[in-house]
Design a protein around this motif. Structure first.
Motif, PDB file in Angstrom:
ATOM      1  N   HIS A 212     -11.705  58.532 -45.999  1.00 30.87           N
ATOM      2  CA  HIS A 212     -12.261  57.903 -45.597  1.00 30.87           C
ATOM      3  C   HIS A 212     -13.236  57.701 -44.042  1.00 30.87           C
ATOM      4  O   HIS A 212     -13.106  58.499 -43.493  1.00 30.87           O
ATOM      5  CB  HIS A 212     -11.102  56.759 -45.246  1.00 30.87           C
TER       6      HIS A 212
ATOM      7  N   GLU B 225     -13.127  56.636 -41.436  1.00 34.28           N
ATOM      8  CA  GLU B 225     -11.814  57.375 -39.905  1.00 34.28           C
ATOM      9  C   GLU B 225     -11.614  58.750 -39.526  1.00 34.28           C
ATOM     10  O   GLU B 225     -11.394  58.876 -39.588  1.00 34.28           O
ATOM     11  CB  GLU B 225     -10.775  57.012 -41.488  1.00 34.28           C
TER      12      GLU B 225
ATOM     13  N   HIS C 209      -5.231  57.935 -41.384  1.00 38.30           N
ATOM     14  CA  HIS C 209      -6.089  57.672 -41.227  1.00 38.30           C
ATOM     15  C   HIS C 209      -5.607  56.615 -40.507  1.00 38.30           C
ATOM     16  O   HIS C 209      -5.141  57.208 -39.773  1.00 38.30           O
ATOM     17  CB  HIS C 209      -5.283  56.672 -42.666  1.00 38.30           C
TER      18      HIS C 209
END
Ligand SMILES: [Zn+2]
Length: 422
Positions: free
Chosen positions: A182, A185, A331
């Motif tokens: 992500h 992140e 994450h």
């Protein structure tokens, strides 16, 4: 590298501020804003390096700065040199020179031979937005000073950036850690990079890290790390998008007209890479509409098919080519560890999860909502029935401020060691 001068701002400004500060110049704040204070520091650096002190970072100034960003210099041995003398000249130590140059005989230096001289500073910058460019320099710097590291790529992103892989160890237990599926992140990338540096440092000295002899881990495990799965997305979040980018219009549209990409998790095609694996992917597709997802966007769009994206496909292919005993996907949504998937995880997954929780201070948790579907660790558990974990570090709104780095790293250093041995 663009020319940097007073009045500019950006992640490249922060990078220069960070390195000037690290090597002793007076930088009051590493904030990415090129103001009066930064200009003075650049002038001082220029004066010390025989450059005209105009306070502008052009090609010549950058050429002098770059070795510090990489953390080493190349040095040609002169008559009468000793490693001790060279080490003193560069404020470093003999041991780091012999580590970086394993073929060298300290007692018979070859005049004219070029050697690598690592500076007495750490390579991985942990106080700035961690862009793909910063990571590339850090990887180069680490490999030069720790030649036992193996660097490779597992594929390329949509925009052609390398998906770098760093391998540590030679043992039979293969494990795989990855970060920045992500894009907002991205703080997970410097966590993995810093860990590579700290572990390498310990291993080079045959030392102990958090009570673990580095050599034992090296001999028992092979650790594969892909620190940035989604480099195009990370670039978008940190540096935004230029109007001349070929995808500018559609990306802005997907982002509801905004040029702020703080909430962007997806890759550059608007596919959420951690909803793009073949684990309940069809079920997730049916839910997308109820989640307000109608196509590419900042998050939660699972793509046209599992592994439709080069980044997720590369990670899945890489996984298929190995025999991973365990995987960790990093994450940043809370301080929890997700450990199961549809009860397909092996019996030991809970116990190992409890151990990882104990050393990190994170809570073991069961995923809910969208997190139940199509993630990397879900697919890994489904496919291999082996332990796979999503480690959610930090707290607060993404992207987490880099000021959280120290605490996050502290929580994860032992976890990353332990996961190679369990
Ligand atoms: Zn995430």
């Amino acid at each position: 590298m663009r020319v940097l001068r007073k009045g500019m701002r950006g992640s490249d400004v922060a990078e220069v501020q960070s390195i000037l500060k690290l090597i002793g110049y007076n930088i009051s704040s590493v904030d990415g804003i090129f103001g009066e204070n930064t200009e003075q520091a650049v002038k001082a650096f220029q004066r010390n390096n025989g450059l005209s002190a105009d306070g502008i970072i052009g090609p010549r100034t950058y050429e002098r700065l770059e070795p510090f960003l990489l953390g080493y210099a190349l040095y040609k041995i002169k008559p009468g040199d000793t490693l001790y003398k060279i080490a003193n000249q560069y404020s470093t130590n003999v041991y780091s020179i012999t580590t970086a140059n394993p073929g060298i005989n300290p007692f018979f230096l070859n005049v004219g031979e070029e050697i690598i001289v690592p500076f007495g500073i750490d390579v991985v910058q942990t106080d700035i937005p961690y862009t793909y460019d910063v990571m590339e320099k850090d990887i180069q710097g680490l490999v030069m000073r720790y030649p036992f590291l193996v660097v490779d790529t597992i594929g390329k992103s949509v925009e052609g950036r390398n998906l770098y892989m760093i391998k540590l160890g030679e043992g039979p237990r293969e494990v795989f850690y990855n970060g920045s599926h992500h894009s907002n992140e991205w703080i997970t990338t410097p966590v993995l990079m810093k860990w590579i540096e700290q572990f390498s440092k310990a291993f080079a000295m045959d030392g102990i890290i958090r009570g673990y002899p580095a050599r034992t881990i090296w001999e028992q495990a092979t650790i594969y790390i892909v620190p940035m799965v989604n480099p195009d997305g990370v670039e978008l979040v940190i540096n935004g998008i230029s109007p001349d980018h070929p995808r500018y219009n559609e990306i802005i549209q997907w982002n509801d007209g905004s040029t702020n990409f703080d909430r962007w998790k997806a890759n550059i095609r608007g596919v959420d890479l951690n909803r793009n694996y073949d684990a309940s992917w069809d079920e997730f597709k049916e839910m997308e509409e109820s989640l307000g997802v109608d196509g590419p966007g900042p998050y939660l769009y699972g793509g046209p098919s599992p592994e439709s994206e080069p980044e997720s496909k590369a990670v899945a292919d890489f996984t298929r080519e190995h025999d991973f005993r365990l995987v960790l996907a990093y994450h940043t949504q809370g301080e929890v560890i997700f450990w199961n998937y549809r009860n397909l995880q092996p019996p030991e997954a809970l116990k190992i999860g409890e151990m990882l929780a104990a050393v990190s201070g994170y809570t073991l948790a069961e995923p809910v909502g969208a997190a139940l579907y199509a993630g990397y660790k879900d697919w890994f558990i489904k496919e291999y029935r082996r332990p796979g974990y999503t480690i959610e570090v930090g707290r607060g709104e993404n992207p987490l401020p880099i000021s959280q780095f120290e605490e996050i790293y502290e929580n994860n250093e032992e976890l990353l060691l332990l996961a190679a041995l369990v």
